[in-house]
Design an enzyme around this catalytic site. Structure first.
Site, mmCIF file in Angstrom:
data_model
loop_
_atom_site.group_PDB
_atom_site.id
_atom_site.type_symbol
_atom_site.label_atom_id
_atom_site.label_comp_id
_atom_site.label_asym_id
_atom_site.label_seq_id
_atom_site.Cartn_x
_atom_site.Cartn_y
_atom_site.Cartn_z
ATOM 1 N N ALA A 62 0.831 -1.193 0.000
ATOM 2 C CA ALA A 62 0.000 0.000 0.000
ATOM 3 C C ALA A 62 0.868 1.247 0.000
ATOM 4 O O ALA A 62 2.068 1.200 0.261
ATOM 5 C CB ALA A 62 -0.912 -0.011 1.223
ATOM 6 N N GLY A 101 -0.654 -5.465 0.038
ATOM 7 C CA GLY A 101 -1.663 -5.296 -1.000
ATOM 8 C C GLY A 101 -1.206 -5.782 -2.355
ATOM 9 O O GLY A 101 -2.024 -6.140 -3.208
ATOM 10 N N GLU A 104 -1.968 -9.410 -2.226
ATOM 11 C CA GLU A 104 -3.424 -9.539 -2.248
ATOM 12 C C GLU A 104 -3.966 -9.308 -3.655
ATOM 13 O O GLU A 104 -4.936 -9.949 -4.071
ATOM 14 C CB GLU A 104 -4.044 -8.552 -1.253
ATOM 15 C CG GLU A 104 -3.821 -8.964 0.200
ATOM 16 C CD GLU A 104 -4.353 -7.960 1.201
ATOM 17 O OE1 GLU A 104 -5.123 -8.346 2.080
ATOM 18 O OE2 GLU A 104 -3.985 -6.768 1.099
ATOM 19 N N GLU A 124 2.091 -6.883 7.010
ATOM 20 C CA GLU A 124 1.316 -5.874 7.752
ATOM 21 C C GLU A 124 1.477 -5.975 9.264
ATOM 22 O O GLU A 124 1.418 -4.958 9.969
ATOM 23 C CB GLU A 124 -0.168 -5.987 7.394
ATOM 24 C CG GLU A 124 -0.529 -5.498 6.008
ATOM 25 C CD GLU A 124 -0.378 -6.568 4.930
ATOM 26 O OE1 GLU A 124 -0.823 -6.343 3.802
ATOM 27 O OE2 GLU A 124 0.197 -7.641 5.231
#
Length: 701
Positions: A62, A101, A104, A124
């Site tokens: 992110a 992310g 993901e 994370e």
């Protein structure tokens, strides 16, 4: 499309290219561009879609700069839901790192291919968060619960070949041209009429073995992470993945992600993330400051510290000459290094080939003349100013003029050491922490005459050998050990005033410290502090209540773990500690001797006094300019002293609790405990009066 995302065709395959340097972070423009590319792919006559990235890496996570700001649509969850539902075969082509992310995103594609050098991960947890865009729901459906647990709760990346074995990667692409390999792999899938395999639709159930796995994980994480909330919430999410329909599991994941975002622990860990990067920068030092080459290194002193420092450089591929005054001392030091490498190999932390290669880079001598041509010398002899000065006089006459001369002193005056040389501009401190081959912190101490070039070189060398460097000015103990004296003082005072060693250590360990202060003393050796105190004046020693007990322990032969007894008894085989009634007899005798009336002391008081002592002295250090930033102090304590990262370091903790409240606490301790021990920092008083934090003070400077 946006300027960071493009879409083109290669025959019947659409290609999405994300180009958002330096790490292709999932910024608003990337999310918008990816959404637009998916719409274009759906609208044309292509049969498949390949998602890849320009530059050195796949999506590395992110955009952290967006944390704490109002979300801008499309949010990542919306983009990934659209990618998951895409009606054409999608393939993610991964190189570099696919983290957070980024992974993901790849998990929402039907298939994933990667270069052998690529790594994937969900880090994370290291920021006090959890994967919030399906990572906890899709990963276990591909890998199973056990692998997902390890990947997500550790936060450590997984190499592509291992990821392929685990089910996260479907194809490892050999060769250098990832896109060509990904297109060829996609055509194979099309020719084989491969199904649109969505991770969200794969089955996952929780059987008895899975329930036991999760329960065991909770217990293990509670011990390992000492009060961190994110790891336990990750287990909650994985349990949801195995017990709830996918959409409900996603909602549960999002709820727990938001709980993490709002948790002060995540704020603290994010602070540490940025503070570590800031600490490597020297204020006022131009970014283009020249550095000197460091291709060879000399180490003076073949003891535990010197040997550990030698390993640091050898592990980075830098040849080392280890110097000791006797053949016996040198051989003992080299033998300890060989033993350390053998232990690392036995534990699987290092391959035999790498250990052999590092050992081959370490040579030894008893003659200072062997250092005539080295680029950097690190002195690591006993903590005596006179001895260190003598060493530097000899180095000054032997080493080449441009060689950097560094002292590993923990306390001594680096200016006084530099002053005995004809090249004070080439002298600075490089304070490693024991064991040097394990601990990541390196205090780089700037003396009055240290040149910009050697400062820049030392900071660069620190990163090269895998250390986290923090710049400090010259004072007794620099940043870390200067503050430690006050922390340890309060531990000793709590002990003599009414607490027990087990209560003090237990309170601090339950609060999050890696080890309690008295247990640390036993580990280091109580005789080290005892010998250091012998060279101090009565005034320098401070409050006699703060050292009478450890002096008595040493005088009775209780040196800590090395003698099998200190504040505790130690099992000779396991080193497991246990309480010793004899210690409390010593404590009570010392209290009577000094006129101390013992009383009940709560765990809360112990924690408050020890942490407040760190905060107040940290403020003194900032106002004197010994540390550049509040965050630098936090980095020192997190990496060098076991301060819990999820509390953000002493100065961040002060901001969280409020500088006003901290100032009031210091004043209360001054008035009720000791005016000599508790002199409020002028900076802390100023911030309290203005209602400001240390972070705000730093930004305004």
């Amino acid at each position: 499309m946006t300027e960071t995302v493009s879409y083109r065709r290669d025959g019947d395959i659409g290609i999405v290219c994300i180009d958002n340097p330096p790490v292709n972070a999932l910024s608003h423009s990337v999310r918008s561009g990816l959404m637009a590319a998916l719409e274009q792919s759906s609208a044309d006559d292509s049969r498949a879609l390949v998602v890849h990235c320009a530059g050195r890496t796949f999506i590395a996570g992110a955009d952290i700069t967006e944390f704490g700001k109002p979300p801008r649509e499309p949010i990542l969850g919306e983009v990934l839901a659209r990618l998951d539902a895409h009606d054409k075969l999608t393939v993610a082509a991964v190189h570099g790192t696919a983290l957070g992310g980024g992974l993901e995103t790849a998990l929402c594609c039907h298939y994933r291919c990667a270069l052998p050098s690529a790594k994937v991960g969900l880090p994370e947890v290291k920021l006090g968060l959890l994967p919030g865009a399906g990572g906890t729901q899709r990963t276990p459906r591909l890998t199973g619960l056990e692998t997902a647990l390890e990947l997500i709760t550790s936060g450590n990346p997984m190499p592509a070949p291992r990821a392929a074995d685990a089910g996260l990667v479907d194809k490892v692409i050999e060769g250098d041209d990832l896109l060509a390999g990904a297109l060829a792999y996609t055509r194979e899938l099309l020719d084989g009429e491969a199904p649109l395999r969505r991770a969200s639709e794969l089955p996952l159930q929780l059987d008895d073995a899975g329930r036991e796995l999760l329960a065991t994980a909770r217990e293990r994480l509670a011990r390992r992470t000492r009060g961190e909330n994110a790891p336990q919430r990750i287990v909650d999410c994985l349990e949801a993945a195995a017990t709830l329909p996918f959409d409900e599991g996603l909602r549960r994941e999002r709820e727990l992600f938001m709980a993490c975002m709002e948790d002060p622990q995540s704020g603290a860990l994010r602070h540490m993330f940025f503070a570590e990067r800031e600490a490597a920068k020297v204020q006022g030092l131009p970014r283009d400051t020249a550095t000197q080459p460091v291709d060879t290194v000399g180490i003076i002193g073949a003891g535990t510290m010197g040997g550990g420092i030698a390993m640091c450089f050898a592990n980075a591929g830098i040849p080392v000459t280890l110097i000791d005054m006797s053949d016996e001392g040198l051989e003992r030091g080299l033998g300890l290094i060989r033993k350390n490498y053998a232990t690392s190999v036995k534990r699987g932390k290092l391959s035999q080939d790498k250990a052999d290669a590092a050992l081959a880079l370490i040579g030894g001598s008893t003659d200072y003349a062997a250092l005539a041509e080295v680029d950097l010398v690190v002195e690591a002899v006993f903590e005596s100013l006179e001895l260190k000065q003598d060493v530097f006089r000899q180095l000054d006459g032997i080493c080449k003029p441009q060689a950097i001369l560094a002292t590993n002193t923990s306390y001594q005056d680096v200016n006084a050491i530099a002053g005995v040389t004809s090249r004070p501009q080439q002298v600075l401190g490089m304070h490693f922490f024991s064991p040097a081959n394990v601990m990541k912190l390196l205090e780089v101490v700037r003396a009055d005459a240290s040149s910009d070039t050697i400062l820049a070189t030392a900071m660069a060398v620190a990163k090269r050998i895998g250390k986290v460097p923090v710049l400090a000015g010259v004072c007794y103990g620099f940043i870390g050990n200067r503050m430690l004296r006050h922390y340890q003082r309060e531990a000793q005072l709590c002990l003599i005033e009414g607490a027990t060693p087990a209560q003090i250590d237990g309170a601090m360990e339950r609060w999050g410290m890696a080890m309690g202060p008295l247990a640390v003393g036993d580990l280091a050796g109580l005789d080290i502090g005892y010998k250091a105190r012998q060279g101090l004046t009565t005034e320098q020693k401070g409050d006699p209540r703060s050292y009478r007990v450890p002096d008595l322990l040493v005088e009775q032969g209780r040196l800590g773990q090395k003698s099998g007894q200190g504040y505790y008894q130690y099992d000779p085989e396991t080193r497991k500690r246990s309480d010793d009634p004899a210690v409390m007899a010593i404590v009570e005798a010392a209290a009577e001797e000094l006129g101390v009336e013992r009383r009940a002391i709560s765990d809360d008081e112990i924690i408050s006094r020890l942490t407040t002592a760190l905060i107040n002295e940290g403020a003194h250090i900032l106002e004197e300019g010994i540390a550049q930033r509040p965050g630098d102090i936090d980095v020192v304590y997190a990496y060098g002293y076991g301060f819990p990262r999820h509390r953000g370091g002493p100065m961040h903790l002060a901001d969280h609790l409020g500088t006003g409240a901290m100032y009031e606490t210091v004043c209360r301790y001054r008035d009720t405990l000791s005016a000599d021990n508790w002199q409020p920092s002028e900076l802390l008083a100023k911030l309290a009066a203005e209602g400001k934090t240390f972070a705000e003070w730093q930004r305004e400077r």
